[in-house]
Design an enzyme around this catalytic site. Structure first.
Site, PDB file in Angstrom:
ATOM      1  N   GLY A  70     -12.757  46.859   5.644  1.00 20.29           N
ATOM      2  CA  GLY A  70     -13.047  48.246   5.162  1.00 20.29           C
ATOM      3  C   GLY A  70     -12.137  49.336   5.715  1.00 20.29           C
ATOM      4  O   GLY A  70     -12.393  50.449   5.598  1.00 20.29           O
ATOM      5  N   SER A  71     -10.850  48.907   6.057  1.00 23.63           N
ATOM      6  CA  SER A  71      -9.935  50.125   6.752  1.00 23.63           C
ATOM      7  C   SER A  71      -9.598  50.777   5.619  1.00 23.63           C
ATOM      8  O   SER A  71      -9.338  52.270   5.934  1.00 23.63           O
ATOM      9  CB  SER A  71      -8.920  49.426   7.370  1.00 23.63           C
ATOM     10  N   ASN A  72      -9.343  50.396   4.477  1.00 18.33           N
ATOM     11  CA  ASN A  72      -9.026  51.469   3.283  1.00 18.33           C
ATOM     12  C   ASN A  72     -10.074  52.146   2.880  1.00 18.33           C
ATOM     13  O   ASN A  72     -10.017  53.357   2.877  1.00 18.33           O
ATOM     14  CB  ASN A  72      -8.431  50.621   2.028  1.00 18.33           C
TER      15      ASN A  72
ATOM     16  N   LYS B 169     -21.208  35.385 -10.678  1.00 20.77           N
ATOM     17  CA  LYS B 169     -20.497  36.525 -10.642  1.00 20.77           C
ATOM     18  C   LYS B 169     -20.990  37.523 -11.587  1.00 20.77           C
ATOM     19  O   LYS B 169     -21.268  38.616 -11.619  1.00 20.77           O
ATOM     20  CB  LYS B 169     -19.098  36.126 -11.282  1.00 20.77           C
TER      21      LYS B 169
ATOM     22  N   MET C  73     -12.330  41.144  -2.700  1.00 17.48           N
ATOM     23  CA  MET C  73     -11.666  39.890  -2.950  1.00 17.48           C
ATOM     24  C   MET C  73     -12.365  39.326  -3.987  1.00 17.48           C
ATOM     25  O   MET C  73     -12.564  37.996  -3.587  1.00 17.48           O
ATOM     26  CB  MET C  73     -11.550  39.337  -1.573  1.00 17.48           C
TER      27      MET C  73
ATOM     28  N   ASN D 214      -6.630  49.251  -8.093  1.00 13.70           N
ATOM     29  CA  ASN D 214      -6.695  48.282  -6.972  1.00 13.70           C
ATOM     30  C   ASN D 214      -5.424  48.723  -6.072  1.00 13.70           C
ATOM     31  O   ASN D 214      -4.628  49.229  -6.547  1.00 13.70           O
ATOM     32  CB  ASN D 214      -6.614  46.869  -7.581  1.00 13.70           C
TER      33      ASN D 214
ATOM     34  N   HIS E  56      -2.849  46.655  -3.522  1.00 13.46           N
ATOM     35  CA  HIS E  56      -2.321  45.549  -3.034  1.00 13.46           C
ATOM     36  C   HIS E  56      -1.144  45.579  -2.054  1.00 13.46           C
ATOM     37  O   HIS E  56      -0.517  46.339  -2.214  1.00 13.46           O
ATOM     38  CB  HIS E  56      -1.864  44.773  -4.362  1.00 13.46           C
TER      39      HIS E  56
HETATM   40  C1  GAR Z   1      -5.711  45.513   2.261  1.00  8.49           C
HETATM   41  O1  GAR Z   1      -4.574  44.902   2.790  1.00  8.49           O
HETATM   42  C2  GAR Z   1      -5.799  45.303   0.584  1.00  8.49           C
HETATM   43  O2  GAR Z   1      -4.506  45.629   0.250  1.00  8.49           O
HETATM   44  C3  GAR Z   1      -5.848  43.799   0.283  1.00  8.49           C
HETATM   45  O3  GAR Z   1      -6.694  43.394   1.422  1.00  8.49           O
HETATM   46  C4  GAR Z   1      -6.979  44.343   2.473  1.00  8.49           C
HETATM   47  C5  GAR Z   1      -8.056  44.782   2.772  1.00  8.49           C
HETATM   48  O4  GAR Z   1      -8.243  45.354   3.893  1.00  8.49           O
HETATM   49  N1  GAR Z   1      -6.206  43.785  -0.940  1.00  8.49           N
HETATM   50  C6  GAR Z   1      -5.830  42.304  -1.576  1.00  8.49           C
HETATM   51  O5  GAR Z   1      -5.090  41.658  -1.214  1.00  8.49           O
HETATM   52  C7  GAR Z   1      -6.409  42.596  -3.124  1.00  8.49           C
HETATM   53  N2  GAR Z   1      -5.715  41.581  -3.587  1.00  8.49           N
HETATM   54  P1  GAR Z   1      -9.054  46.510   4.330  1.00  8.49           P
HETATM   55  O6  GAR Z   1     -10.582  45.757   3.881  1.00  8.49           O
HETATM   56  O7  GAR Z   1      -9.189  46.839   5.641  1.00  8.49           O
HETATM   57  O8  GAR Z   1      -9.339  47.767   3.450  1.00  8.49           O
END
Ligand code: GAR
Length: 210
Positions: A11-13, A60, A85, A102, A104
């Site tokens: 969840g950092s984003n 799903k 994910m 999204n 990436h």
């Molecule tokens: C992030 O790096 C995001 O870009 C990636 O997962 C990580 C989640 O980090 N997403 C993908 O790879 C999607 N295909 P977070 O939970 O700390 O935000």
């Protein structure tokens, strides 16, 4: 706007988005939906007094049914996948045409899918970065809204590259959400554009003040 943020893990984003809201950079009402009961993202939502919901990931179809019900109930205008994910079904995506984005951790169209940083380093490419794109049925292939780049140094490892890219993600995603709030993101001839955005400067991002 009412925006749903789909998460699965750390969840950092999500935190970057909620911080941006706290600092007044973003205006929307955010709702968090997780397909992982133990996601740290759910604790982060709580810390920022943001409504958060968990729906079982399997099957799903049931996850999507529950999520859709909530999205309608809360009048959600837009969906942000921030470390979500799972792959959304064609039918789900059809419910929100051009309204799901999204993030990436690579410079798409390079390195779609998983193990992105390892593959980038192994390939010998000299730059990587983060991409925000629209979600379509095809994985990591929808049109690109914005990207941020970092060099890959010779001493970089998977971990150091992940950190570099993640710190870009934390700026890029709130910035794109801001552009969406401002109604500046549009699609023309199957390409995404941002009205009057200043790309092309390095390091990203001159407009961002968070
Ligand atoms: C992030 O790096 C995001 O870009 C990636 O997962 C990580 C989640 O980090 N997403 C993908 O790879 C999607 N295909 P977070 O939970 O700390 O935000």
């Amino acid at each position: 706007m009412n925006i749903a943020i789909f998460v699965s893990g750390r969840g950092s984003n999500l935190e970057a988005i909620l911080k941006a809201k706290k600092q007044g950079f973003l205006d929307s009402n955010f709702y968090v939906i997780s397909n992982n009961q133990h996601a740290k993202a759910l604790d982060i939502a709580k810390c920022y007094d943001t409504p958060a919901f968990y729906f079982e990931p399997k099957p799903k179809s049931l996850f999507e049914e529950n999520a859709l019900k909530l999205l309608k109930e809360k009048n959600i205008d837009f969906i942000v996948l921030a470390g979500f994910m799972a792959i959304l079904s064609k039918d789900f995506i059809k419910e929100y045409p051009h309204k799901i984005i999204n993030i990436h951790p690579s410079l798409l169209p390079a390195f779609k899918g998983i193990n992105v940083h390892k593959r980038a380093i192994e390939s010998g490419t000299k730059f990587s970065g983060a991409t925000v794109h629209f979600v379509t049925e095809e994985i990591d292939a929808g049109c690109i809204i914005a990207q941020a780049i970092t060099p890959i140094d010779q001493e970089d490892t998977e971990t150091t590259l992940e950190h570099k890219v993640l710190s870009l993600e934390h700026k890029l995603l709130p910035q794109v959400i801001k552009w969406i709030e401002q109604g500046r993101v549009f699609i023309k001839n199957q390409k995404a554009y941002v009205k009057d955005a200043k790309y092309g400067s390095y390091p990203f991002n001159p407009e961002l003040e968070i």
